[in-house]
Write an enzyme that holds these catalytic residues in place. Structure first.
Site, short mmCIF file in Angstrom:
data_model
loop_
_atom_site.label_atom_id
_atom_site.label_comp_id
_atom_site.label_asym_id
_atom_site.label_seq_id
_atom_site.Cartn_x
_atom_site.Cartn_y
_atom_site.Cartn_z
N ASP A 48 0.71 -1.23 -0.05
CA ASP A 48 0.02 -0.17 0.00
C ASP A 48 0.74 1.26 0.09
O ASP A 48 0.53 2.42 -0.76
CB ASP A 48 -1.07 -0.06 1.14
CG ASP A 48 -1.91 -0.94 1.32
OD1 ASP A 48 -2.27 -1.57 0.04
OD2 ASP A 48 -2.42 -1.36 2.34
P1 NAP Z 1 0.96 -3.73 3.09
O1 NAP Z 1 0.25 -2.99 2.22
O2 NAP Z 1 0.20 -4.51 4.21
O3 NAP Z 1 1.63 -4.87 2.35
C1 NAP Z 1 2.42 -6.13 2.90
C2 NAP Z 1 2.85 -6.98 1.67
O4 NAP Z 1 3.91 -7.86 2.24
C3 NAP Z 1 1.82 -7.90 1.04
O5 NAP Z 1 1.21 -7.31 -0.32
C4 NAP Z 1 2.28 -9.34 1.07
O6 NAP Z 1 2.38 -9.79 -0.22
C5 NAP Z 1 3.87 -9.13 1.46
N1 NAP Z 1 4.46 -10.04 2.49
C6 NAP Z 1 3.69 -10.62 3.57
N2 NAP Z 1 4.46 -11.35 3.88
C7 NAP Z 1 5.53 -11.57 3.31
C8 NAP Z 1 6.91 -12.35 3.31
N3 NAP Z 1 7.06 -13.29 4.38
N4 NAP Z 1 7.98 -11.96 2.31
C9 NAP Z 1 7.69 -11.37 1.32
N5 NAP Z 1 6.58 -10.58 1.32
C10 NAP Z 1 5.46 -10.65 2.22
O7 NAP Z 1 2.23 -3.36 3.85
P2 NAP Z 1 2.51 -1.82 3.91
O8 NAP Z 1 2.98 -1.35 2.49
O9 NAP Z 1 3.72 -1.76 4.91
O10 NAP Z 1 1.22 -0.98 4.38
C11 NAP Z 1 1.03 -0.83 5.76
C12 NAP Z 1 -0.47 -1.02 5.60
O11 NAP Z 1 -1.15 -1.10 7.00
C13 NAP Z 1 -1.16 0.22 4.98
O12 NAP Z 1 -2.22 0.00 4.30
C14 NAP Z 1 -1.40 1.15 6.17
O13 NAP Z 1 -2.28 2.27 6.11
C15 NAP Z 1 -1.80 0.31 7.11
N6 NAP Z 1 -1.67 0.85 8.53
C16 NAP Z 1 -0.51 1.06 9.30
C17 NAP Z 1 -0.68 1.66 10.40
C18 NAP Z 1 0.90 1.96 11.00
O14 NAP Z 1 0.80 2.42 11.88
N7 NAP Z 1 2.05 1.23 10.29
C19 NAP Z 1 -1.44 2.08 11.25
C20 NAP Z 1 -2.57 1.90 10.50
C21 NAP Z 1 -3.06 1.01 9.32
P3 NAP Z 1 2.39 -11.55 -0.52
O15 NAP Z 1 1.10 -12.02 0.52
O16 NAP Z 1 2.11 -11.59 -1.88
O17 NAP Z 1 3.51 -11.93 0.06
#
Ligand code: NAP
Length: 463
Positions: free
Chosen positions: A390
Site C-alpha cells: 500500500d
Molecule cells: P501492506 O500493504 O500490508 O503489504 C504487505 C505485503 O507484504 C503484502 O502485499 C504481502 O504480499 C507481502 N508479504 C507478506 N509476508 C511476506 C513475506 N514473508 N515475504 C515477502 N513479502 C511478504 O504493507 P505496507 O506497504 O507496509 O502498508 C501498511 C498498511 O497498513 C497500510 O495500508 C497502512 O495504512 C496500514 N496501517 C498501518 C499503520 C501503522 O501504524 N504502520 C496504522 C494503520 C494502518 P504477499 O502475500 O504476496 O507476500
C-alpha cells in the site's frame, strides 16, 4: 506534611519528569531506547512512592498483584513476537483501562454504597468520566486484540443504522453521567452507565477493520490516559493526573498523525467501515507482471550507483531486517550508495520499520523519511520494495477514485528500476490491487523476503 508524605510527593514529581523526558526521547529513533528506559524508571519510582502510602495497611494483595502483573508483563515482552506488537499493545490498554475503571467503581461503591456519603459534584464528575471512558476502552481494546489476533474476522462488521445506534448509546451513557453529577446517590443508574460503556466499546470497534486498528488503539490509548487522569483527580493522586494527561494527549496526537499519513479523517476511520464489502476497490491496473530472477537482480544491484530499500509489513512477517542489512552492506562494499525509505504507516504500528531496522543495527543516517526520499527517486537506479504494498501504490497519487487516494506514498515508480520482493500475488492491508507491480520498469522477485534477500546478498558478493 510529614517526611514520608514529602518523599511520596517528591517521587511523583521525579516520575513525572522522567515520563516527560521519556516522551521527548521517543520522538527520534536515536534516542528512543533511552526514552523507553527513562519512562520505565519513572514508572518504578512512581510505584515505590505509591507503596509508601499511609493508607496501605496490608501488603498481601499488593504483592500478589505485583507478582501476577510482573509475570504477565515479562511473559508478553519475552515471547510475543514483534509482528504481534499491535495485539500486545491492545491488551496492555485493556488492562490499564480495566484498572482505572475498577478503581472508579470501587471508589463509588466505598463512598456512596458502603459509607452512605454524598459525593461532591467535582469528585463524581471525575469518577464518572473515569468509569465511562475506562470501561469502553476495556471492551474496545479487547475486541481490537481479538480482531488483530485473527480470533474473529478482521473486516468491518456493519449493519443498518449502526452509527445511529452507537451514537444514541453513547449519548444515553453521557446523559446518565451528567445526571449522576447532580445526584450521585442513584446507584442503579451508575451501574447502567457502566454496562452501557462496556457495550459501547464493543459496538464502536465492530465496524472498524484490522487495517484501521492501530489508529483506533491509539485513540483507546488516549481514552485510557484520560481515564487515568480522572482517577488521579478522584483519588487525589498527582502522578496519575500528570501521566494520564501525557498519555491521553500523546495518544490523541498520534491518532491524528496516523490519519494524516493515510489521508483519512478520524471520523472516517471510526465510522467509515473502511475495507468492508461495499468499499470501492477500483484501480488503474494496466500491463502484466514481469517475474525476475535472483541473478539478474543481483547484477542490477551490484552495478547501481544508488539503491533505495523500501521496507513494509512483509519485512516484519519475514523477520528480514538482518537480511536486508547484510545485502545493503554487500552493496556498500562495492561502492553502491544505499538508503532506506521509511513510510510513516509502513507495517502495522507507528515506528514499526524504525524499530525493526534499529534491532538489526542499520545506521540511522541511512534512514530517510518520505518527504526526504521522494525527491531522490528519479536519481535512484534500483528501488527494492521489501514486503511493502500500500505504501508504494501509485493509485493513491494518480487515481482520485481509489479508497486510498491522497495517502502520501514512497514514489518508487519514479526510479529507473523497481524490484518488488513478495511471496505471490497477495494484496496489501487495504485489499487493493497495486498498479506498480504491472509497470514495465518493475520486476517481481517472488519468495519469502528473508530468503530472497539472503540469496541476493550471496549473488551480489559473487557478481
Ligand atoms: P501492506 O500493504 O500490508 O503489504 C504487505 C505485503 O507484504 C503484502 O502485499 C504481502 O504480499 C507481502 N508479504 C507478506 N509476508 C511476506 C513475506 N514473508 N515475504 C515477502 N513479502 C511478504 O504493507 P505496507 O506497504 O507496509 O502498508 C501498511 C498498511 O497498513 C497500510 O495500508 C497502512 O495504512 C496500514 N496501517 C498501518 C499503520 C501503522 O501504524 N504502520 C496504522 C494503520 C494502518 P504477499 O502475500 O504476496 O507476500
Amino acid at each position: 506534611m510529614d517526611a514520608k508524605t514529602y518523599f511520596i510527593e517528591f517521587s511523583y514529581l521525579l516520575a513525572s519528569i522522567l515520563f516527560i523526558y521519556g516522551l521527548k526521547g521517543l520522538s527520534h529513533p536515536q534516542t528512543a531506547r533511552r526514552g523507553m528506559n527513562s519512562a520505565a524508571a519513572g514508572m518504578l519510582v512512581a510505584i515505590i512512592g505509591t507503596l509508601l502510602h499511609h493508607e496501605i495497611i496490608d501488603y498481601t494483595w499488593i504483592i500478589v498483584g505485583l507478582l501476577v502483573g510482573g509475570l504477565i508483563g515479562a511473559a508478553m515482552s519475552i515471547w510475543m513476537p514483534m509482528t504481534a506488537m499491535p495485539q500486545r499493545t491492545a491488551l496492555s490498554h485493556a488492562f490499564g483501562a480495566l484498572a482505572a475503571s475498577l478503581v472508579g467503581i470501587s471508589e463509588y461503591y466505598r463512598h456512596v454504597v458502603d459509607l452512605g456519603e454524598t459525593l461532591p459534584s467535582a469528585k463524581m464528575a471525575a469518577l464518572g468520566f473515569e468509569v465511562l471512558f475506562g470501561s469502553l476502552t476495556v471492551t474496545g481494546s479487547l475486541l481490537a486484540f481479538v480482531k488483530l489476533q485473527e480470533l474473529m474476522r478482521g473486516t468491518p462488521i456493519t449493519y443498518k443504522g449502526q452509527n445511529i445506534i452507537n451514537v444514541s448509546l453513547f449519548i444515553a451513557a453521557a446523559v446518565i453521567f451528567i445526571y449522576l453529577i447532580y445526584d450521585p446517590s442513584q446507584t442503579t443508574l451508575f451501574y447502567v452507565m457502566v454496562v452501557l460503556s462496556f457495550l459501547f466499546g464493543i459496538l464502536l470497534v465492530l465496524p472498524i477493520g484490522s487495517a484501521d486498528m492501530p489508529v483506533v488503539m491509539s485513540l483507546m490509548n488516549s481514552y485510557a490516559g484520560l481515564a487515568s487522569a480522572a482517577t488521579g483527580f478522584a483519588i487525589g493522586n498527582n502522578v496519575l493526573i500528570i501521566a494520564g494527561t501525557l498519555d491521553g494527549f500523546s495518544g490523541f496526537i498520534l491518532s491524528i498523525l496516523m490519519c494524516k499519513a493515510m489521508n483519512r479523517s478520524v471520523t472516517n476511520v471510526l465510522f467509515g467501515a473502511f475495507g468492508s464489502a461495499g468499499t470501492d476497490t477500483s484501480s488503474t491496473v494496466e500491463g502484466t507482471m514481469r517475474e525476475v530472477q535472483v541473478d539478474d537482480v543481483a547484477v542490477q544491484l551490484a552495478y547501481a550507483r544508488q539503491v533505495v530499500f523500501v521496507p513494509g509489513y512483509g519485512l516484519a512477517t519475514a523477520q528480514a531486517q538482518h537480511a536486508v542489512r547484510e545485502l545493503a552492506e554487500a552493496l556498500q562494499h562495492r561502492g553502491v550508495l544505499v538508503k532506506y525509505a521509511i513510510h510513516p504507516v509502513a507495517g502495522r504500528m507507528p515506528g514499526h520499520m524504525n524499530v525493526l531496522l534499529a534491532e538489526a543495527n542499520v545506521p540511522y543516517s541511512q534512514l530517510y523519511e518520505l518527504e526526504q526520499i521522494n525527491p531522490e527517486m528519479p536519481a535512484t537506479d534500483v528501488a527494492v520494495v521489501v514486503g511493502a504494498n500500500d505504501v508504494v501504490n501509485p493509485d493513491a497519487r494518480d487515481n482520485p477514485k481509489s479508497p486510498i487516494a491522497g495517502m502520501p506514498i514512497i514514489e518508487v515508480d519514479r526510479s529507473t528500476n523497481v524490484v518488488v520482493l513478495k511471496r505471490g500475488k497477495g494484496k496489501g492491508f487495504s485489499g487493493l490491487e497495486n498498479p506498480l507491480f504491472f509497470k514495465p520498469n518493475t520486476g517481481m522477485l517472488y519468495g519469502d523476503a528473508k530468503a530472497s534477500l539472503t540469496k541476493l546478498a550471496q549473488a551480489v558478493q559473487q557478481a
